[in-house]
Write an enzyme that holds these catalytic residues in place. Structure first.
Site, short mmCIF file in Angstrom:
data_model
loop_
_atom_site.label_atom_id
_atom_site.label_comp_id
_atom_site.label_asym_id
_atom_site.label_seq_id
_atom_site.Cartn_x
_atom_site.Cartn_y
_atom_site.Cartn_z
N TRP A 169 0.84 -1.22 0.00
CA TRP A 169 0.00 0.00 0.00
C TRP A 169 0.86 1.25 0.00
CZ3 TRP A 169 -4.10 -1.56 -1.95
CH2 TRP A 169 -4.75 -2.73 -1.53
N ASP B 97 -1.86 6.73 6.02
CA ASP B 97 -2.92 5.82 5.60
C ASP B 97 -3.23 4.94 6.82
OD1 ASP B 97 -4.43 3.72 4.63
OD2 ASP B 97 -3.07 3.22 2.98
N LYS C 299 -12.24 -1.78 6.51
CA LYS C 299 -11.50 -2.66 7.41
C LYS C 299 -11.96 -2.45 8.85
CE LYS C 299 -8.34 -3.40 3.96
NZ LYS C 299 -7.71 -2.61 2.90
#
Ligand SMILES: *Cc1c(COP(=O)(O)O)cnc(C)c1O
Length: 360
Positions: A103, A172, A196
């Site tokens: 990511w 993030d 999530k």
């Protein structure tokens, strides 16, 4: 219908059962209006109240100061990889990134389209099995910001505390937002895809310091400017109504449970149960280095890929779903986000012991 199983999926992931039950009712008839929540105008009084309450609860839970805006955007966390440098970088400007997994790498790729990127640290050589300490890297003095991923969902690593740096931080937090307390004031932007740890897919929460809204270049398209969404209360266009509403329910659930501090305590307990089980034997081996272990995604291997496949198959048959590791690292991964019950962690540990006895 079978009983609810233990869902270890990394995302979308398990939600509190009471949230699902409430959402199921409200989809059909919201506030006794004779129409469902997802049929309602986003400009209606009822829906605006949903958004306002969601934002207020998020501000309270995360202690977000008044000089930050809370935005509810679409395009997933992945759109933020580009939107951040689009708004904050430009020719000749530099940003620093910590490469702790896929990511982070994807964010680096996008940032390079808009400015210079300093990769201040990478753990790629060790299959991203750790995150750096502050003393492991030096940030380019010319950098606009230091970007990192707080929890690396795929590898099961997490910054145990937030990096300390002179530069403005951008993070993030897709897979650990609301899982622990932290001070937001060194951050320019904190963002998270909801699917999530805070709700269903479809909404990305972006928390941005007000003074950054004016940095975007003039020629940036309207929808990509943070300012557009900030000036319009996330209603410049139709927002992801249902997702925002479910995030709102999850926040109410979290408040009832005692807020982020109470949640953090439970998360530490849950993760410790699993890590203790892994550390008690050589049969299971954790992927993350001990100082970098995630409280959210616990990654581990068995002696062979064949045993791993059998383990996952037998666990699934026992009502423990989603334990297969990400395809890029293999092995097993137990995602135990906020809404994942402690009883499910205990059930997994019981099964791990049983499986080891039979197969070692
Ligand atoms: C899942 C994930 C993403 C990608 O989210 P999308 O909403 O699918 O774009 C980004 N960052 C982290 C840390 C993630 O876990």
């Amino acid at each position: 219908m079978p009983e609810r199983i233990y869902n270890f999926s990394a995302g979308p992931s398990t939600l509190p059962e009471e949230v699902l039950a409430q959402a199921a009712k409200d989809i059909v008839n919201f506030n006794n209006k004779g129409m469902g929540l997802i049929e309602m105008s986003h400009r209606s009084k009822d829906f605006i109240a949903v958004v306002d309450e969601c934002e207020a609860n998020l501000r309270e839970l995360m202690k977000i100061p008044a000089n930050y805006k809370v935005l509810f955007l679409q395009g997933g966390a992945s759109t933020q990889f580009a939107m951040i440098p689009m708004n904050l970088l430009g020719e000749g400007k530099t940003a620093s990134y910590l490469n702790t997994g896929v990511w982070a790498k994807k964010a680096i790729k996008e940032a390079k389209l808009f400015g210079n990127v300093q990769v201040a640290y990478t753990s790629e050589d060790s299959t991203f099995n750790h995150v750096p300490k502050d003393t492991d890297y030096t940030v380019d003095p010319a950098s606009e910001y230091l970007y990192f991923v707080t929890n690396n969902t795929i590898y099961g690593t997490q910054f145990p505390t937030m990096p300390k740096n002179e530069k403005m931080l951008i993070a993030d937090m897709s897979s650990d937002i609301l899982s622990r307390e932290f001070d937001i004031t060194p951050f320019g932007i904190v963002y998270a895809g909801a699917q999530k740890n805070m709700g269903p897919a479809g909404v990305t929460v972006v928390i941005i310091r007000e003074d950054l809204l004016d940095r975007a270049p003039e020629n940036l398209p309207t929808m990509f400017k943070y300012k557009t969404h900030a000036d319009n209360g996330s209603m410049f266009n139709t927002p992801p109504c249902f997702s925002i509403y479910v995030v709102g329910l999850v926040l109410k659930w979290l408040k009832k449970l005692g807020g982020v501090a109470a949640m953090e305590k439970i998360n530490r307990e849950k993760a410790a149960i699993l890590y203790n089980a892994i550390d008690a034997t050589d049969f299971y081996r954790g992927h993350a280095q001990p100082g970098s272990r995630s409280q959210m995604n616990i990654t581990f291997n068995l002696p062979t890929p064949e045993l791993e496949a059998q383990f996952i198959k037998e666990a699934t048959a026992k009502g423990m779903d989603g334990l297969k590791g990400h395809r890029s690292v293999g092995g097993c991964r137990a995602s135990i986000y906020n809404a994942f019950p402690k009883a499910g962690v205990e059930a997994l540990v019981g099964f791990m012991k049983e499986f080891e006895k039979k197969n070692s």
